[in-house]
Scaffold this motif. Structure first.
Motif, PDB file in Angstrom:
ATOM      1  N   UNK A   1       0.833  -1.206   0.000  1.00  0.00           N
ATOM      2  CA  UNK A   1       0.000   0.000   0.000  1.00  0.00           C
ATOM      3  C   UNK A   1       0.872   1.262   0.000  1.00  0.00           C
ATOM      4  N   UNK A   2       1.941   1.222   0.814  1.00  0.00           N
ATOM      5  CA  UNK A   2       2.825   2.390   0.880  1.00  0.00           C
ATOM      6  C   UNK A   2       3.532   2.613  -0.452  1.00  0.00           C
ATOM      7  N   UNK A   3       3.936   1.536  -1.097  1.00  0.00           N
ATOM      8  CA  UNK A   3       4.612   1.665  -2.389  1.00  0.00           C
ATOM      9  C   UNK A   3       3.698   2.326  -3.414  1.00  0.00           C
ATOM     10  N   UNK A   4       2.426   1.949  -3.394  1.00  0.00           N
ATOM     11  CA  UNK A   4       1.459   2.547  -4.320  1.00  0.00           C
ATOM     12  C   UNK A   4       1.296   4.037  -4.035  1.00  0.00           C
ATOM     13  N   UNK A   5       1.222   4.383  -2.750  1.00  0.00           N
ATOM     14  CA  UNK A   5       1.080   5.791  -2.367  1.00  0.00           C
ATOM     15  C   UNK A   5       2.296   6.602  -2.801  1.00  0.00           C
ATOM     16  N   UNK A   6       3.482   6.120  -2.447  1.00  0.00           N
ATOM     17  CA  UNK A   6       4.707   6.853  -2.778  1.00  0.00           C
ATOM     18  C   UNK A   6       4.882   6.950  -4.293  1.00  0.00           C
ATOM     19  N   UNK A   7       4.570   5.862  -4.989  1.00  0.00           N
ATOM     20  CA  UNK A   7       4.657   5.886  -6.443  1.00  0.00           C
ATOM     21  C   UNK A   7       3.726   6.923  -7.048  1.00  0.00           C
ATOM     22  N   UNK A   8       2.534   7.037  -6.475  1.00  0.00           N
ATOM     23  CA  UNK A   8       1.566   8.020  -6.975  1.00  0.00           C
ATOM     24  C   UNK A   8       2.051   9.444  -6.696  1.00  0.00           C
ATOM     25  N   UNK A   9       2.651   9.649  -5.530  1.00  0.00           N
ATOM     26  CA  UNK A   9       3.204  10.967  -5.191  1.00  0.00           C
ATOM     27  C   UNK A   9       4.300  11.355  -6.186  1.00  0.00           C
ATOM     28  N   UNK A  10       5.196  10.414  -6.466  1.00  0.00           N
ATOM     29  CA  UNK A  10       6.284  10.681  -7.417  1.00  0.00           C
ATOM     30  C   UNK A  10       5.736  10.994  -8.808  1.00  0.00           C
ATOM     31  N   UNK A  11       4.763  10.210  -9.231  1.00  0.00           N
ATOM     32  CA  UNK A  11       4.168  10.406 -10.557  1.00  0.00           C
ATOM     33  C   UNK A  11       3.439  11.745 -10.637  1.00  0.00           C
ATOM     34  N   UNK A  12       2.749  12.105  -9.565  1.00  0.00           N
ATOM     35  CA  UNK A  12       2.024  13.379  -9.534  1.00  0.00           C
ATOM     36  C   UNK A  12       2.979  14.550  -9.692  1.00  0.00           C
ATOM     37  N   UNK A 217      20.501  17.401  -8.577  1.00  0.00           N
ATOM     38  CA  UNK A 217      20.534  18.629  -7.778  1.00  0.00           C
ATOM     39  C   UNK A 217      21.992  18.940  -7.442  1.00  0.00           C
ATOM     40  N   UNK A 218      22.557  19.908  -8.141  1.00  0.00           N
ATOM     41  CA  UNK A 218      23.962  20.272  -7.934  1.00  0.00           C
ATOM     42  C   UNK A 218      24.022  21.503  -7.030  1.00  0.00           C
ATOM     43  N   UNK A 219      24.689  21.350  -5.883  1.00  0.00           N
ATOM     44  CA  UNK A 219      24.770  22.442  -4.914  1.00  0.00           C
ATOM     45  C   UNK A 219      26.231  22.675  -4.539  1.00  0.00           C
ATOM     46  N   UNK A 220      26.772  23.815  -4.974  1.00  0.00           N
ATOM     47  CA  UNK A 220      28.163  24.150  -4.658  1.00  0.00           C
ATOM     48  C   UNK A 220      28.298  25.646  -4.424  1.00  0.00           C
ATOM     49  N   UNK A 221      29.033  25.995  -3.372  1.00  0.00           N
ATOM     50  CA  UNK A 221      29.362  27.395  -3.074  1.00  0.00           C
ATOM     51  C   UNK A 221      28.134  28.306  -3.045  1.00  0.00           C
ATOM     52  N   UNK A 222      27.089  27.831  -2.408  1.00  0.00           N
ATOM     53  CA  UNK A 222      25.895  28.661  -2.276  1.00  0.00           C
ATOM     54  C   UNK A 222      25.076  28.796  -3.544  1.00  0.00           C
ATOM     55  N   UNK A 223      25.398  28.022  -4.553  1.00  0.00           N
ATOM     56  CA  UNK A 223      24.637  28.045  -5.802  1.00  0.00           C
ATOM     57  C   UNK A 223      24.078  26.657  -6.083  1.00  0.00           C
ATOM     58  N   UNK A 224      23.032  26.629  -6.877  1.00  0.00           N
ATOM     59  CA  UNK A 224      22.446  25.335  -7.204  1.00  0.00           C
ATOM     60  C   UNK A 224      22.077  25.287  -8.680  1.00  0.00           C
ATOM     61  N   UNK A 225      22.085  24.085  -9.186  1.00  0.00           N
ATOM     62  CA  UNK A 225      21.673  23.841 -10.565  1.00  0.00           C
ATOM     63  C   UNK A 225      20.848  22.571 -10.575  1.00  0.00           C
ATOM     64  N   UNK A 226      19.735  22.622 -11.270  1.00  0.00           N
ATOM     65  CA  UNK A 226      18.801  21.494 -11.263  1.00  0.00           C
ATOM     66  C   UNK A 226      18.591  20.965 -12.670  1.00  0.00           C
ATOM     67  N   UNK A 227      18.746  19.662 -12.810  1.00  0.00           N
ATOM     68  CA  UNK A 227      18.446  18.997 -14.080  1.00  0.00           C
ATOM     69  C   UNK A 227      16.970  18.598 -14.049  1.00  0.00           C
ATOM     70  N   UNK A 228      16.135  19.185 -14.915  1.00  0.00           N
ATOM     71  CA  UNK A 228      14.692  18.944 -14.834  1.00  0.00           C
ATOM     72  C   UNK A 228      14.206  17.671 -15.518  1.00  0.00           C
ATOM     73  N   UNK A 229      15.099  16.943 -16.169  1.00  0.00           N
ATOM     74  CA  UNK A 229      14.645  15.759 -16.909  1.00  0.00           C
ATOM     75  C   UNK A 229      14.025  14.737 -15.960  1.00  0.00           C
ATOM     76  N   UNK A 230      12.872  14.190 -16.327  1.00  0.00           N
ATOM     77  CA  UNK A 230      12.148  13.281 -15.419  1.00  0.00           C
ATOM     78  C   UNK A 230      12.745  11.881 -15.373  1.00  0.00           C
ATOM     79  N   UNK A 231      12.543  11.228 -14.236  1.00  0.00           N
ATOM     80  CA  UNK A 231      12.900   9.812 -14.081  1.00  0.00           C
ATOM     81  C   UNK A 231      11.689   9.124 -13.464  1.00  0.00           C
ATOM     82  N   UNK A 232      11.149   8.143 -14.138  1.00  0.00           N
ATOM     83  CA  UNK A 232       9.964   7.460 -13.623  1.00  0.00           C
ATOM     84  C   UNK A 232      10.315   6.586 -12.429  1.00  0.00           C
ATOM     85  N   UNK A 233       9.498   6.680 -11.399  1.00  0.00           N
ATOM     86  CA  UNK A 233       9.733   5.926 -10.171  1.00  0.00           C
ATOM     87  C   UNK A 233       9.426   4.445 -10.392  1.00  0.00           C
TER      88      UNK A 233
END
Length: 235
Positions: A1-12, A217-233
């Motif tokens: 049940x938890x896997x289904x919930x978490x999977x749905x959260x990720x997909x949402x 999520x790249x975080x260095x020296x007070x800066x961040x860079x995010x790769x937005x490409x999706x990964x299916x759970x």
């Protein structure tokens, strides 16, 4: 049940992010696009209402978040179901004699509001004390990889929160700049990963998914860079 919930959260979250990105690109490419999104707007309003209702009712219901979610899904099948952005041409709207037309920028505001509501939903899914984590279905087997990923996740969350404080980030209003939007999305990525890592049972594939998400999520020296490409759970 938890896997289904978490999977749905990720997909949402992946779906919300995708719809927001695609709609933003449409607006950038054609700001004067006459396409109407009245029906889609109603669907996003329903998405937000159902989610907000769950958030408001949750403190008064018994059971875990997963149990409450399962009961709510039985009553409201569209809970956490992200609408697909589809519009109709202006001529079709004229035939329907609608008094009000929802254009792409209007719909984008609704998607933004839905994302903020979903962020509130994620923040309320808090860690419960005394939980036992199993990795790959066993209590003690291969605990070290899980702890390593948890450590990376916790460090990145702390850095993101520090950045949020510096930017005077407001949780309940939409960010004013592109960097602040990316910071919000990074915080949501981290929240989703943290929730996966709290599962009672987590598979090797799911742990690798968490690692991949954190690498984006790249975080260095007070800066961040995010790769937005999706990964299916991997459920």
């Amino acid at each position: 049940l938890e896997t289904a919930y978490v999977g749905h959260v990720c997909l949402t979250w992946e779906a919300l992010h995708s719809q927001y990105t695609q709609l933003g690109q449409k607006i950038s490419c054609n700001p004067e696009n006459p396409t109407c999104y009245n029906q889609c707007a109603q669907q996003y309003q329903q998405f937000q209402v159902l989610l907000q209702r769950f958030i408001e009712n949750e403190p008064f219901e018994q059971g875990t978040r997963v149990e409450k979610y399962a009961r709510s899904r039985n009553s409201f099948s569209k809970l956490l179901q992200v609408p697909n952005v589809q519009g109709t041409c202006s001529n079709a709207m004229e035939d329907e004699e609608s008094d009000y037309r929802v254009l792409a920028p209007d719909l984008l505001k609704l998607v933004e509001a839905s994302i903020l509501t979903f962020y509130a939903f994620l923040r309320m899914d808090k860690k419960k004390a005394g939980g036992v984590r199993n990795l790959f279905g066993s209590q003690n087997q291969m605990a070290t990889p899980l702890q390593q990923v948890q450590s990376v996740a916790e460090k990145k969350v702390l850095k993101l929160k520090e950045l949020r404080k510096k930017k005077s980030f407001k949780k309940r209003s939409w960010p004013g700049t592109h960097d602040e939007v990316e910071l919000l999305f990074s915080l949501m990525d981290a929240k989703v990963v943290s929730r996966v890592l709290r599962m009672a049972k987590i598979t090797k594939e799911q742990l690798l998914w968490c690692e991949d998400k954190l690498r984006k999520l790249h975080l260095t020296d007070g800066r961040f860079q995010r790769d937005p490409s999706p990964i299916l759970f991997p459920c």
